[in-house]
Design an enzyme around this catalytic site. Structure first.
Site, PDB file in Angstrom:
ATOM      1  N   ARG A 326      -2.313  -2.095   3.002  1.00  0.00           N
ATOM      2  CA  ARG A 326      -2.970  -1.479   1.832  1.00  0.00           C
ATOM      3  C   ARG A 326      -1.939  -1.061   0.788  1.00  0.00           C
ATOM      4  O   ARG A 326      -2.200  -1.137  -0.416  1.00  0.00           O
ATOM      5  CB  ARG A 326      -3.875  -0.310   2.234  1.00  0.00           C
ATOM      6  N   GLU A 728     -11.501   8.388  -1.760  1.00  0.00           N
ATOM      7  CA  GLU A 728     -10.047   8.350  -1.837  1.00  0.00           C
ATOM      8  C   GLU A 728      -9.472   8.143  -3.250  1.00  0.00           C
ATOM      9  O   GLU A 728      -8.440   8.724  -3.582  1.00  0.00           O
ATOM     10  CB  GLU A 728      -9.502   7.226  -0.941  1.00  0.00           C
TER      11      GLU A 728
END
Ligand code: MTE
Ligand code: HPA
Ligand code: MOS
Length: 792
Positions: A326, A728
């Site tokens: 990520r 997030e």
């Protein structure tokens, strides 16, 4: 208890609290009055024992002897277990092996559990655990990502994403810069520490109450250590007092240890970690060491990039493969890198195994390209905002280094809007003037974007289930696979269900997440809780509605098109039947009023062999503009104002979403400014409590804080009611604060030098950067050479 008001006025022609309205968090009242039950608030069962573990005092060593007599003999101690007493699996690694439930003859970080104790009180268990006599034979250690890179120690193989020919693009680019930076880690500091309560059941199994984002994984791992089938273990999560990623995998070891003790003793066992133990023994955000080599044209537009990100994973893989992936996926943030190579390393160190933390590597990856944007601006003598704008993805510049086409280009407009609403240009001019006249205080300003990919990058996790029951009084019971950690998932999914039936929200009750209600669930993570569980719940509702429509059509002799769910009633032809009466009629006609639902995310794929694919269904976007003031004598700073414009798609609950944005931003600020994890050279965490580890206080939030949702912005993908994930992405809006601090510091060399500023940018680091920048300015002779970014 008083019934919660719904704080959106009820329009007379619709049910109240539907999707899009600002319904209160279902536990808001209980949170603030102290009535919400967390694990340690549950009534203690008869015969309860308390667990603690003996911890390694070495970062890397052979355990040559372990004498546990004094532990066993301590008053109140009922059971002491080592790895040799485990009936089933001893490795509880969540994805890859590498996490022993209790260490054997090798320890790989300070704090690693060596043995487990059950005693009649919390205090006795902890006191006894300290009495072991353990002999170690120390082994060499690697403690930082750089040390691991030098020693080639990795928990997983590296991975590369390549687009075009970056070497050629770099060689041919008119300008080229290199840079590196260290991005700090972060302690989750959830208000409720890790905790669980395990009760042996009538048969061989156990019932587990846990504060976990991933009940199904707790269930599986507990079954494995006990040597049981998964169906012997039931797991319940009512709520967490914050998770932030720190309870995706880190809750399982406590549950496994408690289950082992409960099975062995036949008594219920509670394991609640003291804060200092929690900070030492559970994983944190990965700190990263990142480098860039970029080529760009006269306008500062990237032609090519060669980026390296190296995460400190700690001693085991845990989720680090996906986390470093990520970071790689986000090393472009919102910018086209041109022809690019991105390499990610998973560094093995003799420290606690690092884990998920809001953003999941994404924030650490983005930092390197945001640093590069500022560096290009200083090199060319331009405003960093102009460089950022020119590098954004847009039509024709829309394919990422991993091959995903960016289909929705919101950032150019969002930046434009925020630039105007925050008065960026006018304030820029004022700040430039202020900094010319002010000797000690310097102000800085920065506007930074966020583009964050939504979906689990491990494809199989993108699925969810739900269970909906309609009772004969018209009340509705909802279960789904997601867990509530304060983020408002339960209320949002309840709003979806209320909207599906067009009934008032207070008819819907969401209850604790349980593995025997919805099986094989994914963790509540990757911001996808609502996307996945909301769709699964909607699927369940649609199935029930279909049955109700079929029933009504037949019973009343009308066609299906003449039946509609409206404002707590069902319209059947010309009749309006009250919802509860209608449900009762369906029950009497023997219509099933309960259904499960399921959802799996379409379109996504990623081929790790080629490093190309479409890992994300869509991207969430946000932009933030922050202004700071820095004291150049002390390095202290303050955030004066922050403006945020964030894209939550068609928001399911604007109040909850704005809360996520404010909270995420402040948590991100803490990560980038004051929260410093300090290890000594033996690998012991020194900052192991709130006295030495500084999370932001309310007084650290921007004095002037303006948060808005991007209006009229339905998700082009068919997510639940066209909303977007919001959990997030806002954390990364805090990069604007760090960049504004670099801006303030750069003013001491008249913006000709791009100051290195590793994070957390504590006052000490800020002062160091000021010194470096002043020294650079002093060393400048009458040379015409272009200033470049340099390391301290
Ligand atoms: N908000 C609160 N109040 N508490 C939390 O623990 N965790 C964050 C975010 N917001 C968290 C939070 C993280 S890391 C994630 S992945 C998402 O919430 C998870 O929930 P969601 O998928 O339902 O948004
Ligand atoms: N995000 C958060 N948690 C995860 C992910 C992810 O992409 N993959 C596995 N666990
Ligand atoms: Mo969030 S880090 O995906 O739990």
């Amino acid at each position: 208890m008083r019934k919660l008001p719904i704080n959106t006025p009820k329009p007379s022609d619709t049910a109240s609290g539907l999707s899009g309205t600002q319904a209160y968090h279902d536990s808001a009242w209980k949170h603030v009055s102290g009535k919400a039950r967390y694990i340690d608030d549950l009534p203690e069962p008869e015969g309860l024992l308390h667990a603690a573990v003996g911890q390694s005092t070495h970062a890397h060593a052979r355990v040559t002897a372990m004498d546990l007599d004094a532990v066993r003999n301590y008053p109140g101690v009922v059971e002491v277990m080592t790895v040799n007493d485990v009936p089933g699996h001893t490795d509880i690694g969540p994805v890859f092996p590498g996490d022993p439930v209790l260490a054997g003859d090798l320890v790989e970080h300070v704090g690693q559990p060596l043995f487990a104790v059950a005693a009649t009180s919390h205090r006795a268990a902890r006191q006894a655990a300290r009495l072991a006599k353990v002999s170690y034979e120390p082994l060499p250690t690697a403690l930082t990502a750089q040390e691991a890179l030098e020693q080639k120690l990795f928990v997983r193989p590296d991975h590369t994403q390549l687009r075009g020919d970056p070497d050629k693009a770099l060689a041919e680019a008119p300008h080229r810069l290199q840079g590196e930076m260290n991005v700090g880690g972060q302690e989750h500091f959830y208000l409720e520490g890790q905790a669980c309560l395990v009760e042996p059941t009538e048969d061989a199994g156990v019932f587990v109450h846990t504060s976990s984002q991933h009940p199904s994984e707790v269930q599986k791992l507990v079954a494995e250590v006990l040597g049981l089938a998964i169906h012997e273990v039931q797991v319940e999560v009512r709520r967490m007092g914050g998770g932030f990623g720190g309870k995706e995998t880190q809750a399982a070891p406590l549950a496994c240890i408690s289950a082992l003790l409960a099975r062995k003793t036949g008594r219920p066992v509670k394991y609640r970690m003291a804060r200092a133990d929690d900070m030492v023994q559970t994983g944190k955000r990965h700190d990263f060491y990142n480098t860039y080599d970029i080529g760009f044209d006269e306008q500062g537009v990237l032609r090519g990039a060669d980026i390296m990100v190296a995460g400190r994973c700690g001693f085991s893989p845990d989720l680090s493969d996906a986390i470093v992936d990520r970071a790689m996926f986000h090393s472009d943030n919102g910018y086209s890198l041109g022809e690019a190579r991105v390499v990610g390393h998973r560094c093995k160190t003799h420290t606690v195994s690092n884990t998920a933390f809001r953003g999941f590597g994404g924030p650490q990856g983005m930092m390197i390209i945001e640093r590069a944007m500022d560096d290009i601006a200083r090199y060319l003598g331009e405003d960093p905002l102009d460089i950022r704008k020119r590098n954004l993805y847009g039509p024709g510049r829309d394919v990422t280094h991993y091959g995903q086409k960016i289909e929705q280009h919101l950032l150019p407009d969002m930046i434009e809007k925020l630039e105007v609403s925050s008065d960026y240009r006018k304030r820029r001019a004022e700040i430039t003037h202020f900094n010319k006249t002010s000797q000690i205080l310097k102000r800085g300003l920065s506007l930074t974007p966020v583009k964050f990919g939504i979906s689990f990058t491990a494809q199989h996790l993108n699925q969810a289930g739900a269970l909906v029951h309609v009772y004969t009084d018209g009340s509705i019971h909802l279960n789904h696979g997601g867990t509530e950690m304060g983020q408002g998932l339960f209320i949002k999914v309840a709003q979806v269900v209320a909207s599906a039936f067009q009934v008032d929200l207070d008819r819907v009750k969401v209850s604790a997440t349980r593995t025997d209600k919805v099986p094989n669930t994914s963790p509540t993570a990757a911001s996808s809780g609502t996307d996945l569980n909301g769709m699964a719940a909607l699927d369940a509702c649609e199935k029930i509605k279909q049955r109700l429509v079929d029933f009504a059509a037949e019973a009343h002799g009308v066609s299906a098109e003449d039946i509609a769910f409206e404002n707590n009633t069902v319209r059947v032809g010309d009749q309006r039947i009250d919802w509860a009466d209608f449900v009762q009629q369906a029950y009497m006609a023997r219509v099933s009023l309960s259904s499960n639902g399921f959802y799996s995310t379409p379109k996504i794929h990623y081929d790790r062999a080629t490093g190309q694919g479409r890992p994300f269904l869509y991207f969430a976007n946000g932009v933030a503009c922050s202004e700071v003031v820095v004291d150049t004598l002390t390095g202290e700073y303050k955030v004066l104002r922050t403006d945020i414009l964030h894209d939550a798609g068609q928001s399911l609950n604007p109040a909850v979403d704005i809360g996520q944005i404010e909270g995420g931003f402040v948590q991100g600020m803490g990560w980038l400014t004051t929260e410093e994890l300090v290890y000594n050279k033996e690998g012991r965490l020194l900052s192991n409590g709130p006295a030495t580890y500084k999370i932001p206080a309310v007084s650290d939030a921007p004095a002037d804080f303006r948060v808005e949702l991007l209006p009229a912005s339905p998700n082009p993908e068919s997510t639940v009611f066209r909303s977007k994930a919001v959990g997030e992405p806002p954390l990364m809006l805090a990069m604007s604060v760090w960049s504004a601090m670099r801006d303030a510091i750069a003013s001491v060399a008249d913006y000709r030098y791009s100051p290195p500023l590793d994070t957390p940018a504590t006052p000490e680091r800020v002062l160091g950067a000021i010194t470096t920048t002043r020294r650079w300015a002093a060393e400048q002779t009458a040379t015409t050479e272009k200033p470049v970014s340099q390391e301290a």
